[in-house]
Write an enzyme that holds these catalytic residues in place. Structure first.
Site, PDB file in Angstrom:
ATOM      1  N   GLN A  88      -0.824   7.134  -6.088  1.00  0.00           N
ATOM      2  CA  GLN A  88      -1.937   8.006  -5.690  1.00  0.00           C
ATOM      3  C   GLN A  88      -2.070   9.154  -6.694  1.00  0.00           C
ATOM      4  O   GLN A  88      -1.124   9.941  -6.876  1.00  0.00           O
ATOM      5  CB  GLN A  88      -1.662   8.567  -4.293  1.00  0.00           C
ATOM      6  CG  GLN A  88      -1.579   7.494  -3.224  1.00  0.00           C
ATOM      7  CD  GLN A  88      -0.703   7.901  -2.054  1.00  0.00           C
ATOM      8  OE1 GLN A  88       0.304   8.571  -2.229  1.00  0.00           O
ATOM      9  NE2 GLN A  88      -1.084   7.501  -0.857  1.00  0.00           N
ATOM     10  N   ASP A 139       0.847  -1.203   0.000  1.00  0.00           N
ATOM     11  CA  ASP A 139       0.000   0.000   0.000  1.00  0.00           C
ATOM     12  C   ASP A 139       0.879   1.247   0.000  1.00  0.00           C
ATOM     13  O   ASP A 139       2.053   1.192   0.383  1.00  0.00           O
ATOM     14  CB  ASP A 139      -0.860   0.043   1.278  1.00  0.00           C
ATOM     15  CG  ASP A 139      -2.013  -0.946   1.239  1.00  0.00           C
ATOM     16  OD1 ASP A 139      -2.345  -1.472   0.175  1.00  0.00           O
ATOM     17  OD2 ASP A 139      -2.598  -1.181   2.325  1.00  0.00           O
ATOM     18  N   MET A 140       0.307   2.376  -0.394  1.00  0.00           N
ATOM     19  CA  MET A 140       1.075   3.622  -0.340  1.00  0.00           C
ATOM     20  C   MET A 140       0.529   4.501   0.781  1.00  0.00           C
ATOM     21  O   MET A 140      -0.676   4.666   0.921  1.00  0.00           O
ATOM     22  CB  MET A 140       0.999   4.367  -1.678  1.00  0.00           C
ATOM     23  CG  MET A 140       2.002   5.485  -1.789  1.00  0.00           C
ATOM     24  SD  MET A 140       3.720   4.926  -1.529  1.00  0.00           S
ATOM     25  CE  MET A 140       4.138   4.284  -3.151  1.00  0.00           C
ATOM     26  N   THR A 160     -11.184   2.519  -7.240  1.00  0.00           N
ATOM     27  CA  THR A 160     -12.049   3.669  -6.988  1.00  0.00           C
ATOM     28  C   THR A 160     -13.503   3.221  -6.908  1.00  0.00           C
ATOM     29  O   THR A 160     -13.856   2.158  -7.430  1.00  0.00           O
ATOM     30  CB  THR A 160     -11.900   4.739  -8.098  1.00  0.00           C
ATOM     31  OG1 THR A 160     -12.712   5.869  -7.774  1.00  0.00           O
ATOM     32  CG2 THR A 160     -12.318   4.220  -9.467  1.00  0.00           C
ATOM     33  N   HIS A 161     -14.326   4.053  -6.227  1.00  0.00           N
ATOM     34  CA  HIS A 161     -15.777   3.824  -6.226  1.00  0.00           C
ATOM     35  C   HIS A 161     -16.465   4.897  -7.045  1.00  0.00           C
ATOM     36  O   HIS A 161     -17.683   5.032  -7.009  1.00  0.00           O
ATOM     37  CB  HIS A 161     -16.317   3.856  -4.797  1.00  0.00           C
ATOM     38  CG  HIS A 161     -15.440   3.141  -3.827  1.00  0.00           C
ATOM     39  ND1 HIS A 161     -14.411   3.753  -3.163  1.00  0.00           N
ATOM     40  CD2 HIS A 161     -15.428   1.844  -3.452  1.00  0.00           C
ATOM     41  CE1 HIS A 161     -13.790   2.865  -2.393  1.00  0.00           C
ATOM     42  NE2 HIS A 161     -14.377   1.708  -2.550  1.00  0.00           N
ATOM     43  N   ARG A 191      -1.492  -0.488  -8.558  1.00  0.00           N
ATOM     44  CA  ARG A 191      -2.871  -0.149  -8.166  1.00  0.00           C
ATOM     45  C   ARG A 191      -2.954   1.381  -8.180  1.00  0.00           C
ATOM     46  O   ARG A 191      -2.134   2.055  -7.555  1.00  0.00           O
ATOM     47  CB  ARG A 191      -3.199  -0.648  -6.772  1.00  0.00           C
ATOM     48  CG  ARG A 191      -4.574  -0.145  -6.283  1.00  0.00           C
ATOM     49  CD  ARG A 191      -4.700  -0.207  -4.760  1.00  0.00           C
ATOM     50  NE  ARG A 191      -4.741  -1.555  -4.255  1.00  0.00           N
ATOM     51  CZ  ARG A 191      -4.352  -1.891  -3.015  1.00  0.00           C
ATOM     52  NH1 ARG A 191      -3.880  -0.966  -2.185  1.00  0.00           N
ATOM     53  NH2 ARG A 191      -4.409  -3.137  -2.608  1.00  0.00           N
ATOM     54  N   ARG A 251     -11.744   6.449   6.245  1.00  0.00           N
ATOM     55  CA  ARG A 251     -13.019   6.149   5.546  1.00  0.00           C
ATOM     56  C   ARG A 251     -14.061   7.214   5.874  1.00  0.00           C
ATOM     57  O   ARG A 251     -14.846   7.601   5.024  1.00  0.00           O
ATOM     58  CB  ARG A 251     -13.552   4.758   5.936  1.00  0.00           C
ATOM     59  CG  ARG A 251     -12.617   3.597   5.678  1.00  0.00           C
ATOM     60  CD  ARG A 251     -12.293   3.341   4.223  1.00  0.00           C
ATOM     61  NE  ARG A 251     -11.346   4.210   3.541  1.00  0.00           N
ATOM     62  CZ  ARG A 251     -10.004   4.091   3.571  1.00  0.00           C
ATOM     63  NH1 ARG A 251      -9.434   3.164   4.274  1.00  0.00           N
ATOM     64  NH2 ARG A 251      -9.241   4.921   2.864  1.00  0.00           N
TER      65      ARG A 251
END
Ligand code: FDA
Length: 335
Positions: free
Chosen positions: A169, A140-141, A232-233, A190, A295
């Protein structure tokens, strides 16, 4: 409540992201049962069996997964080693249950900020455990201060462990250059928008700028990258990815969408029904506080949900206390 809704979104986001770094608040929050129902929406559980159960549900719905054993910014080599142990146990459990081995980890959790050599040894141990089960490890970043060191360590390790990848990102100004280098190296990337509070000197500030950057990097990765993950959402960006894929004959086996556990479940399943690959990021563990706060920051409406649930539970607690008080003669809520 209304007053809260008027607070400019960016300021609220900044506040929540600052709070996400406060360890003392985190310790307090993780002991408060009133935050749990909201946390459970984003976190699969505190223990491994709960995560495995959540993954079984995803499997029945045709979704894939990557498991995150929650934790970050450890303060000692011992804590980092313990976190790596949890990953190795998670990998073994996934394999034992016949589940695809795919995990995501943070280098600050592996001790990068404490001892680089120990961090490297921890990550190597996880990579070896995953490789032995034909698994995949994503690094992860974290915030922009970690990017250079994260990419450097991963580049050292990927020589022996090619089944690994990194995260870029879109919010960071440097990311266009990073994406070009990573494409040239054949790296698995990703792409996400970026979840951290960053200074304008290194990051785009407005949502429009971040979205534009995401769209441009996504197009480059889809056209020239190696099995990119579009994380992404954002429906507009997802639609754009599908248009690019269709226009250029990029089949569903050449990339995947990724989304977070508990976010846009409807969209996750819709994409699967349409034939696309969707991987869900499944976090579990006791150290959920910073993850949970990020979140909340992504969608200020979540804060209202949380407040409502906290107030609701406090109200229910008070009523129960009054009922108990009426029956026993004790002071309401006086325990
Ligand atoms: P955006 O924030 O614009 O949201 C688009 C829509 O999605 C919203 O309108 C809402 O409907 C929904 N939505 C988004 N977040 C929500 C939430 N929390 N609750 C409810 N609804 C929500 N970041 C990082 O810095 N390093 C990393 O390594 C990763 N890894 C990662 C993996 C995966 C699989 C995902 C999906 C995301 C990440 N991220 C990340 C987080 C990422 O940077 C970003 O913060 C979130 O994905 C939210 O951004 P969106 O792209 O969804 O867009």
């Amino acid at each position: 409540m209304n007053g809260l809704a008027e607070v400019p979104e960016r300021a609220l986001r900044g506040l929540l992201l600052s709070l996400s770094r406060r360890r003392t608040i985190g310790r307090l929050a993780t002991h408060l049962p009133i935050t749990r129902p909201m946390v459970a929406r984003f976190v699969a559980g505190e223990e491994l069996p709960e995560a495995l159960a959540a993954i079984e549900v995803l499997r029945t719905r045709g979704l894939r997964w990557t498991v995150d054993v929650l934790g970050e910014a450890v303060t000692s080599v011992e804590l980092a080693t313990a976190a790596a142990d949890r990953y190795v146990a998670t990998i073994a459990a996934l394999a034992e249950h016949g589940l695809e081995v795919n995990v995501s980890l943070k280098l600050s959790q592996m001790g990068l900020l404490v001892d680089r050599a120990a961090c490297r040894a921890n990550v190597e141990r996880i990579l070896a455990a995953a490789a032995a089960r034909s698994g995949f490890v994503r690094i992860d970043m974290e915030d922009h201060t970690m990017v250079e060191a994260t990419l450097a360590l991963w580049r050292e390790l990927r020589v022996a462990y090619p089944e690994s990848g990194v995260v870029i990102q879109a919010a960071l100004r440097r990311s266009a250059a990073d994406v070009e280098s990573l494409i040239a190296e054949g790296a698995r990337v990703r792409l996400c928008k970026g979840a951290y509070k960053e200074p304008p000197a290194v990051a785009f500030v407005t949502k429009a700028e971040v979205d534009r950057s995401f769209a441009a990097l996504m197009e480059r990765l889809l056209l020239a990258g190696r099995y990119p993950a579009i994380a992404t959402h954002d429906l507009r960006l997802i639609r754009r990815a599908i248009v690019i894929a269709r226009e250029h004959g990029i089949g569903p086996e050449r990339f995947e969408f990724q989304m977070l556990y508990g976010v846009r479940r409807d969209l996750q399943e819709r994409l699967v029904r349409e034939g696309w690959r969707v991987r869900v990021y499944v976090p579990y563990g006791r150290e959920w506080y910073p993850y949970f706060m990020r979140r909340l920051a992504e969608r200020p409406a979540n804060v209202l949900f949380l407040l409502r649930s906290v107030l609701g539970e406090l109200g229910a607690g008070l009523q129960a206390g009054r009922r108990r008080g009426a029956g026993s003669g004790s002071v309401p809520g006086g325990e």
